[in-house]
Design an enzyme around this catalytic site. Structure first.
Site, PDB file in Angstrom:
ATOM      1  N   LYS A  87     -16.999  -7.055   6.374  1.00  0.00           N
ATOM      2  CA  LYS A  87     -15.776  -7.767   6.769  1.00  0.00           C
ATOM      3  C   LYS A  87     -15.598  -7.636   8.274  1.00  0.00           C
ATOM      4  O   LYS A  87     -16.056  -6.662   8.869  1.00  0.00           O
ATOM      5  CB  LYS A  87     -14.562  -7.132   6.073  1.00  0.00           C
ATOM      6  CG  LYS A  87     -14.567  -7.304   4.564  1.00  0.00           C
ATOM      7  CD  LYS A  87     -13.271  -6.799   3.954  1.00  0.00           C
ATOM      8  CE  LYS A  87     -13.245  -6.985   2.450  1.00  0.00           C
ATOM      9  NZ  LYS A  87     -12.006  -6.480   1.824  1.00  0.00           N
ATOM     10  N   ARG A 129      -2.212  -6.307  -8.394  1.00  0.00           N
ATOM     11  CA  ARG A 129      -1.079  -7.210  -8.145  1.00  0.00           C
ATOM     12  C   ARG A 129      -0.966  -8.284  -9.216  1.00  0.00           C
ATOM     13  O   ARG A 129       0.082  -8.546  -9.760  1.00  0.00           O
ATOM     14  CB  ARG A 129      -1.226  -7.884  -6.775  1.00  0.00           C
ATOM     15  CG  ARG A 129      -0.839  -6.990  -5.640  1.00  0.00           C
ATOM     16  CD  ARG A 129      -1.418  -7.479  -4.354  1.00  0.00           C
ATOM     17  NE  ARG A 129      -2.866  -7.346  -4.376  1.00  0.00           N
ATOM     18  CZ  ARG A 129      -3.643  -7.486  -3.312  1.00  0.00           C
ATOM     19  NH1 ARG A 129      -3.108  -7.810  -2.159  1.00  0.00           N
ATOM     20  NH2 ARG A 129      -4.936  -7.312  -3.408  1.00  0.00           N
ATOM     21  N   HIS A 133       0.842  -1.209   0.000  1.00  0.00           N
ATOM     22  CA  HIS A 133       0.000   0.000   0.000  1.00  0.00           C
ATOM     23  C   HIS A 133       0.876   1.258   0.000  1.00  0.00           C
ATOM     24  O   HIS A 133       0.591   2.220  -0.729  1.00  0.00           O
ATOM     25  CB  HIS A 133      -0.885   0.053   1.250  1.00  0.00           C
ATOM     26  CG  HIS A 133      -1.884  -1.056   1.384  1.00  0.00           C
ATOM     27  ND1 HIS A 133      -1.977  -1.850   2.496  1.00  0.00           N
ATOM     28  CD2 HIS A 133      -2.862  -1.493   0.534  1.00  0.00           C
ATOM     29  CE1 HIS A 133      -2.964  -2.728   2.341  1.00  0.00           C
ATOM     30  NE2 HIS A 133      -3.511  -2.539   1.170  1.00  0.00           N
ATOM     31  N   SER A 178      -2.714  -7.767   2.988  1.00  0.00           N
ATOM     32  CA  SER A 178      -2.976  -7.644   4.425  1.00  0.00           C
ATOM     33  C   SER A 178      -3.319  -9.009   5.021  1.00  0.00           C
ATOM     34  O   SER A 178      -2.930  -9.324   6.148  1.00  0.00           O
ATOM     35  CB  SER A 178      -4.127  -6.667   4.667  1.00  0.00           C
ATOM     36  OG  SER A 178      -3.810  -5.398   4.179  1.00  0.00           O
TER      37      SER A 178
HETATM   38  P1  ADP Z   1      -9.730  -3.780  -0.359  1.00  0.00           P
HETATM   39  O1  ADP Z   1     -10.383  -4.537   0.765  1.00  0.00           O
HETATM   40  O2  ADP Z   1     -10.486  -2.560  -0.808  1.00  0.00           O
HETATM   41  O3  ADP Z   1      -9.240  -4.630  -1.508  1.00  0.00           O
HETATM   42  P2  ADP Z   1      -7.013  -3.518   0.516  1.00  0.00           P
HETATM   43  O4  ADP Z   1      -6.537  -2.761   1.700  1.00  0.00           O
HETATM   44  O5  ADP Z   1      -6.822  -5.004   0.543  1.00  0.00           O
HETATM   45  O6  ADP Z   1      -8.503  -3.114   0.347  1.00  0.00           O
HETATM   46  O7  ADP Z   1      -6.349  -2.947  -0.787  1.00  0.00           O
HETATM   47  C1  ADP Z   1      -6.593  -1.631  -1.238  1.00  0.00           C
HETATM   48  C2  ADP Z   1      -6.051  -1.479  -2.637  1.00  0.00           C
HETATM   49  O8  ADP Z   1      -4.618  -1.665  -2.612  1.00  0.00           O
HETATM   50  C3  ADP Z   1      -6.571  -2.492  -3.650  1.00  0.00           C
HETATM   51  O9  ADP Z   1      -6.695  -1.844  -4.890  1.00  0.00           O
HETATM   52  C4  ADP Z   1      -5.483  -3.537  -3.703  1.00  0.00           C
HETATM   53  O10 ADP Z   1      -5.463  -4.201  -4.948  1.00  0.00           O
HETATM   54  C5  ADP Z   1      -4.248  -2.666  -3.522  1.00  0.00           C
HETATM   55  N1  ADP Z   1      -3.110  -3.408  -2.969  1.00  0.00           N
HETATM   56  C6  ADP Z   1      -3.070  -4.176  -1.860  1.00  0.00           C
HETATM   57  N2  ADP Z   1      -1.849  -4.731  -1.682  1.00  0.00           N
HETATM   58  C7  ADP Z   1      -1.085  -4.301  -2.731  1.00  0.00           C
HETATM   59  C8  ADP Z   1       0.263  -4.548  -3.155  1.00  0.00           C
HETATM   60  N3  ADP Z   1       1.062  -5.383  -2.483  1.00  0.00           N
HETATM   61  N4  ADP Z   1       0.689  -3.922  -4.284  1.00  0.00           N
HETATM   62  C9  ADP Z   1      -0.147  -3.131  -4.983  1.00  0.00           C
HETATM   63  N5  ADP Z   1      -1.420  -2.872  -4.652  1.00  0.00           N
HETATM   64  C10 ADP Z   1      -1.891  -3.450  -3.552  1.00  0.00           C
END
Ligand code: ADP
Length: 159
Positions: free
Chosen positions: A41, A90, A17, A128
């Protein structure tokens, strides 16, 4: 002025992130990173805790602000005059869901466009959920999250 929104769960924020936040902040005039209060969630951290973590890790980036919201991303961007929604990609597994979301948001909020930033290769595997799984079993998460966040995660699991 291009004002971008990076919405997500950030439960917890990872180096993946943070990489997206840094890159998006250099592309747009201002960037709001917002924790989505998604009641569907059951998160490890409360919305307030996640906001605090983001404030900490973004403190050195001048054009970034942190917020949280419930409800639709489309309503949040319309209410705040935001014209760009940032999402990270990703792998192909992210793509189908993200494409559908982007197209839906475009219908609901026609003035905003979704911009995808592809992950930096070193974080392509990182989510996460993975961080929480490794931490739950006491594994080393120092390569996944900053030190301060690592401490907060282990404190949660000790309780
Ligand atoms: P959500 O529950 O909305 O998917 P996340 O916190 O898991 O929320 O992710 C928010 C955004 O960040 C999403 O677009 C996700 O694809 C992106 N994201 C999460 N981890 C990574 C990473 N390692 N590299 C690039 N983008 C990421």
């Amino acid at each position: 002025m291009a004002h971008a929104l990076y919405p997500g769960s950030f439960d917890p924020v990872t180096y993946g992130h943070i990489d997206v936040i840094r890159r998006a902040s250099s592309l747009f005039d201002s960037l709001t990173v917002a924790v989505l209060n998604n009641s569907g969630k059951s998160p490890l951290f409360s919305v307030d805790e996640r906001v605090k973590m983001l404030v900490g890790v973004c403190s050195d980036i001048p054009n970034v602000s942190i917020d949280s919201f419930s409800g639709l991303t489309a309503d949040y961007v319309t209410a705040n005059g935001i014209n760009v929604i940032i999402r990270g990609l990703r792998a192909v597994t992210d793509f189908e869901y993200e494409l559908q979301m982007a197209q839906t948001n475009r219908k609901l909020a026609p003035d905003a466009d979704t911009v995808f930033l592809t992950t930096s290769l070193e974080y392509a595997y990182l989510s996460s959920t993975t961080v929480k799984e490794v931490a739950y079993f006491g594994g080393d998460i120092s390569k996944f999250v900053p030190k301060d966040i690592e401490k907060l995660i282990f404190e949660k699991y000790k309780k």
